[in-house]
Design a protein around this motif. Structure first.
Motif, PDB file in Angstrom:
ATOM      1  N   ALA A   9       0.759  -1.128   0.108  1.00  0.00           N
ATOM      2  CA  ALA A   9       0.039   0.126  -0.039  1.00  0.00           C
ATOM      3  C   ALA A   9       0.919   1.231   0.182  1.00  0.00           C
ATOM      4  O   ALA A   9       0.541   2.317  -0.555  1.00  0.00           O
ATOM      5  N   THR A  10       1.988   1.123   0.599  1.00  0.00           N
ATOM      6  CA  THR A  10       2.849   2.409   0.875  1.00  0.00           C
ATOM      7  C   THR A  10       3.438   2.725  -0.839  1.00  0.00           C
ATOM      8  O   THR A  10       3.333   3.791  -1.195  1.00  0.00           O
ATOM      9  N   ARG A  11       3.660   1.636  -1.467  1.00  0.00           N
ATOM     10  CA  ARG A  11       4.291   1.751  -2.989  1.00  0.00           C
ATOM     11  C   ARG A  11       3.248   2.438  -3.789  1.00  0.00           C
ATOM     12  O   ARG A  11       3.289   3.114  -4.632  1.00  0.00           O
ATOM     13  N   TRP A  12       1.772   1.695  -3.456  1.00  0.00           N
ATOM     14  CA  TRP A  12       0.984   2.321  -4.330  1.00  0.00           C
ATOM     15  C   TRP A  12       0.758   3.869  -4.099  1.00  0.00           C
ATOM     16  O   TRP A  12       0.262   4.614  -4.971  1.00  0.00           O
ATOM     17  N   MET A  13       0.650   4.114  -2.851  1.00  0.00           N
ATOM     18  CA  MET A  13       0.421   5.841  -2.651  1.00  0.00           C
ATOM     19  C   MET A  13       1.529   6.507  -3.184  1.00  0.00           C
ATOM     20  O   MET A  13       1.179   7.491  -3.934  1.00  0.00           O
ATOM     21  N   VAL A  14       2.725   6.173  -3.353  1.00  0.00           N
ATOM     22  CA  VAL A  14       3.786   6.926  -3.926  1.00  0.00           C
ATOM     23  C   VAL A  14       3.513   7.104  -5.273  1.00  0.00           C
ATOM     24  O   VAL A  14       3.571   7.937  -5.819  1.00  0.00           O
ATOM     25  N   ALA A  15       3.310   5.939  -5.783  1.00  0.00           N
ATOM     26  CA  ALA A  15       3.056   5.995  -7.211  1.00  0.00           C
ATOM     27  C   ALA A  15       1.944   6.638  -7.696  1.00  0.00           C
ATOM     28  O   ALA A  15       2.001   7.424  -8.877  1.00  0.00           O
ATOM     29  N   ARG A  16       0.860   6.505  -6.957  1.00  0.00           N
ATOM     30  CA  ARG A  16      -0.330   7.123  -7.519  1.00  0.00           C
ATOM     31  C   ARG A  16      -0.233   8.792  -7.498  1.00  0.00           C
ATOM     32  O   ARG A  16      -0.556   9.383  -8.287  1.00  0.00           O
ATOM     33  N   TYR A  17       0.421   9.175  -6.046  1.00  0.00           N
ATOM     34  CA  TYR A  17       0.580  10.801  -6.218  1.00  0.00           C
ATOM     35  C   TYR A  17       1.613  11.197  -7.271  1.00  0.00           C
ATOM     36  O   TYR A  17       1.483  12.272  -7.969  1.00  0.00           O
ATOM     37  N   ASP A  18       2.781  10.383  -7.535  1.00  0.00           N
ATOM     38  CA  ASP A  18       3.626  10.926  -8.388  1.00  0.00           C
ATOM     39  C   ASP A  18       3.007  10.781  -9.975  1.00  0.00           C
ATOM     40  O   ASP A  18       3.307  11.683 -10.825  1.00  0.00           O
ATOM     41  N   THR A  19       2.106  10.003 -10.197  1.00  0.00           N
ATOM     42  CA  THR A  19       1.486   9.883 -11.465  1.00  0.00           C
ATOM     43  C   THR A  19       0.280  11.042 -11.746  1.00  0.00           C
ATOM     44  O   THR A  19      -0.043  11.474 -12.760  1.00  0.00           O
ATOM     45  N   HIS A  20      -0.264  11.444 -10.693  1.00  0.00           N
ATOM     46  CA  HIS A  20      -1.643  12.221 -10.781  1.00  0.00           C
ATOM     47  C   HIS A  20      -1.331  13.533 -10.345  1.00  0.00           C
ATOM     48  O   HIS A  20      -2.125  14.488 -10.708  1.00  0.00           O
ATOM     49  N   HIS A  21      -0.200  14.029  -9.694  1.00  0.00           N
ATOM     50  CA  HIS A  21       0.148  15.329  -9.427  1.00  0.00           C
ATOM     51  C   HIS A  21       0.335  16.132 -10.482  1.00  0.00           C
ATOM     52  O   HIS A  21      -0.388  17.293 -10.436  1.00  0.00           O
ATOM     53  N   PRO A  22       0.804  15.813 -11.635  1.00  0.00           N
ATOM     54  CA  PRO A  22       1.075  16.815 -12.517  1.00  0.00           C
ATOM     55  C   PRO A  22      -0.222  17.361 -12.922  1.00  0.00           C
ATOM     56  O   PRO A  22      -0.256  18.540 -13.379  1.00  0.00           O
ATOM     57  N   GLU A  23      -0.985  16.537 -13.551  1.00  0.00           N
ATOM     58  CA  GLU A  23      -2.252  16.865 -14.154  1.00  0.00           C
ATOM     59  C   GLU A  23      -3.086  17.860 -13.241  1.00  0.00           C
ATOM     60  O   GLU A  23      -3.788  18.758 -13.533  1.00  0.00           O
ATOM     61  N   ALA A  24      -3.151  17.483 -11.894  1.00  0.00           N
ATOM     62  CA  ALA A  24      -3.967  18.168 -10.816  1.00  0.00           C
ATOM     63  C   ALA A  24      -3.300  19.544 -10.708  1.00  0.00           C
ATOM     64  O   ALA A  24      -3.824  20.713 -10.511  1.00  0.00           O
ATOM     65  N   LEU A  25      -1.781  19.691 -10.553  1.00  0.00           N
ATOM     66  CA  LEU A  25      -1.283  21.077 -10.878  1.00  0.00           C
ATOM     67  C   LEU A  25      -1.752  21.721 -11.894  1.00  0.00           C
ATOM     68  O   LEU A  25      -1.896  23.178 -11.815  1.00  0.00           O
ATOM     69  N   ARG A  26      -1.652  21.360 -13.068  1.00  0.00           N
ATOM     70  CA  ARG A  26      -2.125  22.185 -14.301  1.00  0.00           C
ATOM     71  C   ARG A  26      -3.403  22.574 -13.748  1.00  0.00           C
ATOM     72  O   ARG A  26      -3.905  23.651 -14.592  1.00  0.00           O
ATOM     73  N   ARG A  27      -4.320  21.836 -13.542  1.00  0.00           N
ATOM     74  CA  ARG A  27      -5.830  22.282 -13.297  1.00  0.00           C
ATOM     75  C   ARG A  27      -5.782  23.265 -12.358  1.00  0.00           C
ATOM     76  O   ARG A  27      -6.509  24.425 -12.521  1.00  0.00           O
ATOM     77  N   LEU A  28      -4.987  23.164 -11.277  1.00  0.00           N
ATOM     78  CA  LEU A  28      -5.046  24.285 -10.243  1.00  0.00           C
ATOM     79  C   LEU A  28      -4.435  25.723 -10.692  1.00  0.00           C
ATOM     80  O   LEU A  28      -5.227  26.749 -10.449  1.00  0.00           O
ATOM     81  N   VAL A  29      -3.459  25.389 -11.723  1.00  0.00           N
ATOM     82  CA  VAL A  29      -3.043  26.726 -12.152  1.00  0.00           C
ATOM     83  C   VAL A  29      -4.085  27.598 -12.929  1.00  0.00           C
ATOM     84  O   VAL A  29      -4.502  28.711 -12.956  1.00  0.00           O
ATOM     85  N   ALA A  30      -4.906  26.637 -13.785  1.00  0.00           N
ATOM     86  CA  ALA A  30      -5.864  26.990 -14.675  1.00  0.00           C
ATOM     87  C   ALA A  30      -7.125  27.750 -13.863  1.00  0.00           C
ATOM     88  O   ALA A  30      -7.640  28.677 -14.224  1.00  0.00           O
ATOM     89  N   GLN A  31      -7.291  27.156 -12.434  1.00  0.00           N
ATOM     90  CA  GLN A  31      -8.354  27.862 -11.681  1.00  0.00           C
ATOM     91  C   GLN A  31      -7.682  29.042 -10.966  1.00  0.00           C
ATOM     92  O   GLN A  31      -8.698  29.594 -10.333  1.00  0.00           O
ATOM     93  N   GLY A  32      -6.526  29.352 -11.116  1.00  0.00           N
ATOM     94  CA  GLY A  32      -6.107  30.779 -10.520  1.00  0.00           C
ATOM     95  C   GLY A  32      -4.894  30.424  -9.478  1.00  0.00           C
ATOM     96  O   GLY A  32      -4.564  31.491  -8.903  1.00  0.00           O
ATOM     97  N   ALA A  33      -4.449  29.134  -9.123  1.00  0.00           N
ATOM     98  CA  ALA A  33      -3.419  29.103  -8.430  1.00  0.00           C
ATOM     99  C   ALA A  33      -2.114  29.849  -8.812  1.00  0.00           C
ATOM    100  O   ALA A  33      -1.862  29.771 -10.166  1.00  0.00           O
TER     101      ALA A  33
END
Length: 366
Positions: free
Chosen positions: A275-299
């Motif tokens: 489960a620890t490896r799953w969490m690390v991998a999931r955040y690393d693969t999903h953070h980039p797109e989430a950050l792009r969306r946040l910037v588009a929302q005004g971050a």
């Protein structure tokens, strides 16, 4: 490696037996009791990665034991207040919890080390110290004083530095700032003139919206987007100097853990690792797109200034020495942790850091 193969290896090793042949799946659980446990999470179900790590763990335990050992996961507040998960496990009112160890630094500052210390280890280094540097053993010698057994159950990787209503370009801008921040970083903020607040995930947005707090650190783009912080505090700072890596924690009532059959203990250890490896991998693969969306929302992305980082580092170094001098529990673990930190940094400067720095520059040119 498939789960059953991993479990078979762990079980035989725990029993001191060489794995010399195949073992049919039903034989793994043959003669073992059917157990039904409850796990309280300190995280809301809406945060599918950090909360979901507990569910990944529970599914793995069930699969590894041919469904003989099942653990039901409850979201924050369903059975236990999110910041009292350790207390419930310690008292035996619930068998286990998925929480963050540094929530409990008010009981003893040594709890913070299991999560991560300011200006400390990155994800690779933290895992190395825990699994090969004696960290898990040292922490459990301490956890036993609270009648719990603990293992890493998730790691966020490096985090963002948080959301602020206004820019904070200099250390002076922290004076009077009310910020939701956990662990010993809150004490550092206090020494910088700020006012730390400890709030559970579900309570942060309302406090930020009402102006009860001025800033918040939580985790990173994936969870921060779901919690909606960008709508009320647009300045998004980095890096989180208080957590170069942050582990979440499995806590189990010590008596309950010791009473488990050895194969079930092995299943817990294997499932925590998966489960620890799953969490690390999931955040690393999903953070980039989430950050792009946040910037588009005004971050509005802002790096902490060098003056800010230097001032916070000095405040932490002073606090670190004070805690070592007055807290023998912290000092006993910190001696191993700090030696590992210094040794691994020496190596990583030559290997990991030099490669990562060049690779980042290369990507920027493309």
């Amino acid at each position: 490696m498939r789960r059953r193969a991993l479990f078979r290896h762990a079980s035989l090793a725990a029993a001191g037996t060489a794995a010399t042949g195949g073992l049919a799946a039903p034989a793994i659980a043959q003669g073992q009791p059917a157990l039904r446990w409850r796990m309280t999470s300190s995280y809301p179900k809406s945060l599918e990665t950090i909360y979901g790590t507990g569910e990944v763990f529970a599914r793995a335990v069930a699969e590894l034991t041919d469904n003989q050992f099942q653990i039901r996961v409850f979201g924050a507040g369903e059975v236990t207040p999110p910041l009292q998960a350790l207390d419930a496990v310690q008292a035996g009112t619930i068998e286990c919890a998925h929480t963050t160890s540094f929530f409990y630094t008010g009981k003893n500052e040594a709890f913070a080390i299991a999560t991560g210390l300011p200006f400390g280890l990155n994800t690779r280094q933290q895992e190395a110290w825990l699994y090969q540097g004696g960290g898990i053993e040292l922490l459990n010698a301490f956890f036993a004083k609270f009648n719990v057994f603990g293992l890493p159950l998730g790691s966020t990787g490096a985090q963002m530095g948080g959301w602020f209503r206004k820019e904070v370009p200099t250390p002076a801008d922290l004076k009077g700032l009310k910020m939701r921040i956990g662990g010993l970083a809150g004490t550092v903020l206090e020494r910088m003139g700020g006012v730390p607040q400890q709030l559970a995930g579900g309570d942060i947005y309302p406090a930020l919206e009402r102006g009860t707090i001025d800033a918040v650190e939580w985790l990173g783009p994936v969870d921060d987007e779901k919690l909606g912080f960008v709508r009320v505090a647009p300045f998004y700072y980095y890096p989180a100097w208080w957590e170069g890596a942050a582990n979440t924690q499995f806590f189990c009532n010590l008596d309950q853990y010791n009473s488990l059959p050895k194969p079930y203990q092995a299943a817990i250890r294997a499932a925590c690792t998966e489960a620890t490896r799953w969490m690390v991998a999931r955040y690393d693969t999903h953070h980039p797109e989430a950050l792009r969306r946040l910037v588009a929302q005004g971050a509005k992305l802002r790096p902490f200034s060098r003056d800010m980082l230097d001032a916070c580092a000095r405040a932490w170094e002073g606090l670190e020495k004070e805690i070592v001098a007055r807290n023998p529990d912290f000092a006993a673990i910190h001696a191993s942790w700090s030696k590992g930190r210094d040794e691994m940094r020496l190596w990583h400067r030559i290997s990991e850091l030099s490669f990562d720095s060049y690779a980042a520059q290369l990507s920027a040119r493309r």
